[in-house]
Motif scaffolding. Structure first.
Motif, PDB file in Angstrom:
ATOM      1  N   GLN A 100      36.103  48.832  50.552  1.00 17.44           N
ATOM      2  CA  GLN A 100      37.581  49.585  49.983  1.00 17.44           C
ATOM      3  C   GLN A 100      37.618  48.921  48.582  1.00 17.44           C
ATOM      4  O   GLN A 100      37.609  47.979  48.231  1.00 17.44           O
ATOM      5  CB  GLN A 100      38.686  49.088  51.045  1.00 17.44           C
ATOM      6  N   SER A 101      37.828  50.044  47.528  1.00 26.47           N
ATOM      7  CA  SER A 101      37.960  49.437  46.287  1.00 26.47           C
ATOM      8  C   SER A 101      39.294  50.037  45.828  1.00 26.47           C
ATOM      9  O   SER A 101      39.753  50.680  46.274  1.00 26.47           O
ATOM     10  CB  SER A 101      36.809  50.345  45.437  1.00 26.47           C
ATOM     11  N   SER A 102      39.806  48.970  44.841  1.00 30.50           N
ATOM     12  CA  SER A 102      40.744  49.527  44.152  1.00 30.50           C
ATOM     13  C   SER A 102      40.853  49.004  42.745  1.00 30.50           C
ATOM     14  O   SER A 102      39.883  48.319  42.385  1.00 30.50           O
ATOM     15  CB  SER A 102      42.194  48.636  44.765  1.00 30.50           C
ATOM     16  N   LEU A 103      41.965  49.235  42.228  1.00 26.30           N
ATOM     17  CA  LEU A 103      41.941  48.803  40.437  1.00 26.30           C
ATOM     18  C   LEU A 103      43.297  48.280  40.117  1.00 26.30           C
ATOM     19  O   LEU A 103      44.104  48.735  40.674  1.00 26.30           O
ATOM     20  CB  LEU A 103      41.403  50.179  39.769  1.00 26.30           C
ATOM     21  N   GLY A 104      43.303  47.986  38.795  1.00 30.86           N
ATOM     22  CA  GLY A 104      44.403  47.340  38.383  1.00 30.86           C
ATOM     23  C   GLY A 104      44.171  46.672  36.809  1.00 30.86           C
ATOM     24  O   GLY A 104      43.101  47.141  36.460  1.00 30.86           O
ATOM     25  N   SER A 105      44.930  46.032  36.408  1.00 30.66           N
ATOM     26  CA  SER A 105      44.847  45.628  35.053  1.00 30.66           C
ATOM     27  C   SER A 105      45.256  43.951  34.837  1.00 30.66           C
ATOM     28  O   SER A 105      45.788  43.631  35.822  1.00 30.66           O
ATOM     29  CB  SER A 105      45.677  46.271  34.192  1.00 30.66           C
ATOM     30  N   PRO A 159      50.046  53.742  39.036  1.00 26.93           N
ATOM     31  CA  PRO A 159      49.029  52.958  39.862  1.00 26.93           C
ATOM     32  C   PRO A 159      47.882  52.586  38.883  1.00 26.93           C
ATOM     33  O   PRO A 159      47.395  53.561  38.387  1.00 26.93           O
ATOM     34  CB  PRO A 159      48.839  53.973  41.006  1.00 26.93           C
ATOM     35  N   GLY A 160      47.537  51.394  38.867  1.00 21.58           N
ATOM     36  CA  GLY A 160      46.628  51.008  38.007  1.00 21.58           C
ATOM     37  C   GLY A 160      46.924  50.248  36.801  1.00 21.58           C
ATOM     38  O   GLY A 160      46.295  49.539  36.146  1.00 21.58           O
ATOM     39  N   ASN A 161      48.318  50.503  36.523  1.00 20.39           N
ATOM     40  CA  ASN A 161      49.081  49.930  35.541  1.00 20.39           C
ATOM     41  C   ASN A 161      49.335  48.278  35.878  1.00 20.39           C
ATOM     42  O   ASN A 161      49.553  47.428  35.110  1.00 20.39           O
ATOM     43  CB  ASN A 161      50.218  50.389  35.149  1.00 20.39           C
ATOM     44  N   SER A 162      49.383  48.117  37.126  1.00 25.90           N
ATOM     45  CA  SER A 162      49.780  46.956  37.662  1.00 25.90           C
ATOM     46  C   SER A 162      49.030  45.633  36.823  1.00 25.90           C
ATOM     47  O   SER A 162      47.941  45.733  37.024  1.00 25.90           O
ATOM     48  CB  SER A 162      49.900  46.821  39.195  1.00 25.90           C
ATOM     49  N   GLY A 163      49.513  44.654  36.674  1.00 25.37           N
ATOM     50  CA  GLY A 163      48.920  43.617  35.887  1.00 25.37           C
ATOM     51  C   GLY A 163      48.700  43.467  34.476  1.00 25.37           C
ATOM     52  O   GLY A 163      48.268  42.764  33.872  1.00 25.37           O
ATOM     53  N   LEU A 203      46.002  36.577  33.181  1.00 23.17           N
ATOM     54  CA  LEU A 203      47.118  36.826  34.075  1.00 23.17           C
ATOM     55  C   LEU A 203      47.127  38.539  34.755  1.00 23.17           C
ATOM     56  O   LEU A 203      46.895  39.160  34.025  1.00 23.17           O
ATOM     57  CB  LEU A 203      48.427  36.681  33.333  1.00 23.17           C
ATOM     58  N   THR A 204      47.338  38.266  35.886  1.00 21.38           N
ATOM     59  CA  THR A 204      47.589  39.700  36.637  1.00 21.38           C
ATOM     60  C   THR A 204      48.418  39.536  37.792  1.00 21.38           C
ATOM     61  O   THR A 204      48.974  38.569  38.054  1.00 21.38           O
ATOM     62  CB  THR A 204      46.096  40.282  37.158  1.00 21.38           C
ATOM     63  N   ASN A 205      48.616  40.575  38.624  1.00 21.52           N
ATOM     64  CA  ASN A 205      49.281  40.894  39.871  1.00 21.52           C
ATOM     65  C   ASN A 205      48.743  40.097  40.851  1.00 21.52           C
ATOM     66  O   ASN A 205      47.489  40.419  41.082  1.00 21.52           O
ATOM     67  CB  ASN A 205      50.096  42.328  40.022  1.00 21.52           C
ATOM     68  N   HIS A 206      49.410  39.412  41.852  1.00 21.71           N
ATOM     69  CA  HIS A 206      48.926  39.173  43.092  1.00 21.71           C
ATOM     70  C   HIS A 206      48.322  40.090  43.951  1.00 21.71           C
ATOM     71  O   HIS A 206      47.137  40.016  44.462  1.00 21.71           O
ATOM     72  CB  HIS A 206      49.757  38.076  44.121  1.00 21.71           C
ATOM     73  N   HIS A 207      49.176  41.258  44.089  1.00 21.80           N
ATOM     74  CA  HIS A 207      48.707  42.473  44.615  1.00 21.80           C
ATOM     75  C   HIS A 207      47.399  43.188  44.453  1.00 21.80           C
ATOM     76  O   HIS A 207      46.917  44.031  45.090  1.00 21.80           O
ATOM     77  CB  HIS A 207      49.819  43.512  45.099  1.00 21.80           C
ATOM     78  N   VAL A 208      47.237  42.862  43.300  1.00 21.15           N
ATOM     79  CA  VAL A 208      46.040  43.510  42.656  1.00 21.15           C
ATOM     80  C   VAL A 208      44.817  43.003  43.043  1.00 21.15           C
ATOM     81  O   VAL A 208      43.641  43.656  43.357  1.00 21.15           O
ATOM     82  CB  VAL A 208      46.033  43.343  41.048  1.00 21.15           C
ATOM     83  N   ILE A 209      44.880  41.592  43.374  1.00 28.86           N
ATOM     84  CA  ILE A 209      43.428  40.950  43.788  1.00 28.86           C
ATOM     85  C   ILE A 209      43.608  40.547  45.455  1.00 28.86           C
ATOM     86  O   ILE A 209      42.724  39.705  45.743  1.00 28.86           O
ATOM     87  CB  ILE A 209      43.165  39.718  42.676  1.00 28.86           C
ATOM     88  N   GLN A 210      44.605  40.734  45.777  1.00 29.47           N
ATOM     89  CA  GLN A 210      44.832  40.256  47.366  1.00 29.47           C
ATOM     90  C   GLN A 210      43.853  40.412  48.279  1.00 29.47           C
ATOM     91  O   GLN A 210      43.360  41.624  48.361  1.00 29.47           O
ATOM     92  CB  GLN A 210      46.085  40.736  47.913  1.00 29.47           C
ATOM     93  N   ASP A 211      43.238  39.426  49.021  1.00 26.89           N
ATOM     94  CA  ASP A 211      42.196  39.887  49.977  1.00 26.89           C
ATOM     95  C   ASP A 211      40.919  40.434  49.470  1.00 26.89           C
ATOM     96  O   ASP A 211      40.054  40.759  50.041  1.00 26.89           O
ATOM     97  CB  ASP A 211      42.827  40.656  51.116  1.00 26.89           C
ATOM     98  N   ALA A 212      40.896  40.169  48.229  1.00 27.73           N
ATOM     99  CA  ALA A 212      39.330  40.970  47.558  1.00 27.73           C
ATOM    100  C   ALA A 212      38.380  39.919  47.960  1.00 27.73           C
ATOM    101  O   ALA A 212      38.491  38.754  47.971  1.00 27.73           O
ATOM    102  CB  ALA A 212      39.737  40.774  46.273  1.00 27.73           C
ATOM    103  N   ASP A 213      37.124  40.540  47.990  1.00 32.23           N
ATOM    104  CA  ASP A 213      35.977  39.999  48.272  1.00 32.23           C
ATOM    105  C   ASP A 213      35.091  39.861  47.091  1.00 32.23           C
ATOM    106  O   ASP A 213      34.022  39.018  46.878  1.00 32.23           O
ATOM    107  CB  ASP A 213      35.228  40.399  49.425  1.00 32.23           C
TER     108      ASP A 213
END
Length: 396
Positions: free
Chosen positions: A110-115, A231-235, A126-136
């Motif tokens: 599962q992929s996701s994106l942020g900033s 969505p994607g602007n987070s961080g 610096l970024t948001n915790h929810h952007v990288i949460q549980d990332a492998d």
């Protein structure tokens, strides 16, 4: 001796005056240069006022050029295990469906994106915790085309912030401005990677500061902006007109999932303090008083027979042997002031205590049984459970 004109002469003069007035009435107004001094004096202040209003720049390109290279795209991947249907736990049904042994769980990516924002030459982001949460796996893409893996230095779910680190040279770094200097109405720009289309800049103003009680984070002190955040602007970065970081874009209020002109950013002052603690200690150091509180309301004011203008919050529970317990506070006390500052609500008190360094002595004004008294407590360190989250490139 009076000089009296003959009747014929008087009639001629009157007719001449009437004709002259008619001609003047039909003429166009004189140019501004030939107007009287009185009219010119009125026109000058009006022109000066209009010129004074033209203070905004025609373009924010310079601000974007200063900040945008330090804003990165973050791509995360995590492995999701599909759940096996409970019926396949029974050997009979496993054979029925052709499984001769216990079925293996299927895995998918599962992929996701942020900033994120590069804030130091050492590679801290610096970024948001929810952007990288549980990332492998975490990949960072710079505006100049470089890409690399990142590892997590530490996270703070209470403010939804995280600190990453990359090992690259010649990194662009954003300048950080003090967020307590911003004002409602200031122009701001949001930079990020909305919907994965690539780095995008949107413009707006600061709509409000100090937003809290939104239920997003434990500790809230948001900047509200109408700059489009999707969505994607987070961080990503919220910058001022000079290209300086004033906030980390975090959340939007939306019924459709897209921007509706209400976005929230963590102020740069809070983000900088959080980052410093994470880099130094691995977690955020916060003050703690050891109490549970509840906001006052009309019913409680009547119950305790105190006027609403007293304000304050109700202490509902005390942690045994905690700072408040050692200071003599009891459930049922009404806490009115902390170090002389009036307490209006529970969230305000929580932020004040959390921002106070452990071992600091504080004075409390308390109302108990309709009598006022002063108490003194020593702030302790808020209990924490540091998370062991270290993703190194060589282990991915």
């Amino acid at each position: 001796m009076k000089n009296i004109l003959p009747p014929s002469t008087s009639v001629s003069i009157v007719l001449g005056v009437v004709i002259a007035l008619g001609v003047l009435w039909g003429l166009p107004p004189k140019p501004a240069s030939t107007q009287s001094a009185a009219f010119q004096e009125v026109a000058v202040p009006v022109q000066t006022r209009l010129q004074g209003m033209e203070t905004g720049p025609v373009s924010y390109a310079q601000a974007v050029q200063e900040a945008a290279p330090a804003v990165v795209n973050i791509y995360t991947t995590k492995i999701i295990e599909e759940q096996v249907h409970p019926i396949l736990n029974d050997p009979f049904f496993r054979q029925w469906f052709g499984y001769h042994s216990e079925p293996r769980r299927q895995q998918r990516l599962q992929s996701s994106l942020g900033s994120g924002v590069i804030v130091s030459h050492e590679g801290y982001i610096l970024t948001n915790h929810h952007v990288i949460q549980d990332a492998d796996e975490i990949r960072v893409a710079l505006r100049d085309g470089r890409e690399t893996f990142a590892h997590i230095v530490g996270v703070d779910p209470d403010t939804d912030l995280a600190v990453l680190k990359v090992d690259l040279q010649r990194l662009p770094v954003i300048r950080i401005s003090a967020s307590d200097q911003i004002q409602v109405g200031d122009v701001v720009l949001a930079i990020g990677n909305p919907f994965g289309v690539g780095q995008t800049v949107t413009q707006g103003i600061i709509s409000a500061t100090g937003r809290n009680s939104l239920g997003i984070n434990t500790f809230e002190d948001f900047i509200q902006t109408d700059a489009a955040i999707n969505p994607g602007n987070s961080g990503g970065a919220l910058i001022n007109a000079y290209g300086e970081l004033v906030g980390i874009n975090t959340a939007i209020f939306s019924r459709s999932g897209g921007s509706q002109g209400i976005g929230f950013a963590v102020p740069s002052n809070l983000a900088r303090r959080t980052m410093s603690d994470i880099i130094r200690y691995g977690y955020v150091v916060r003050g703690w008083l050891g109490i549970e509180v509840q906001d006052m309301n009309a019913h409680l004011w009547r119950l305790f027979k105190i006027p609403p203008q007293e304000g304050g919050i109700l202490v509902t529970a005390i942690v045994p042997e905690g700072p408040a317990h050692q200071a003599g506070l009891l459930p049922g006390d009404i806490l009115l002031q902390l170090n002389g500052q009036n307490i209006e609500n529970a969230r305000e008190l929580m932020n004040l205590i959390a921002g106070t360094a452990p071992t600091t002595q504080v004075k409390l004004k308390v109302l108990r049984n309709q009598a006022y008294y002063q108490a003194q407590a020593q702030i302790a360190e808020r209990p924490h459970s540091p998370q062991e989250v270290q993703l190194h490139p060589e282990k991915q």
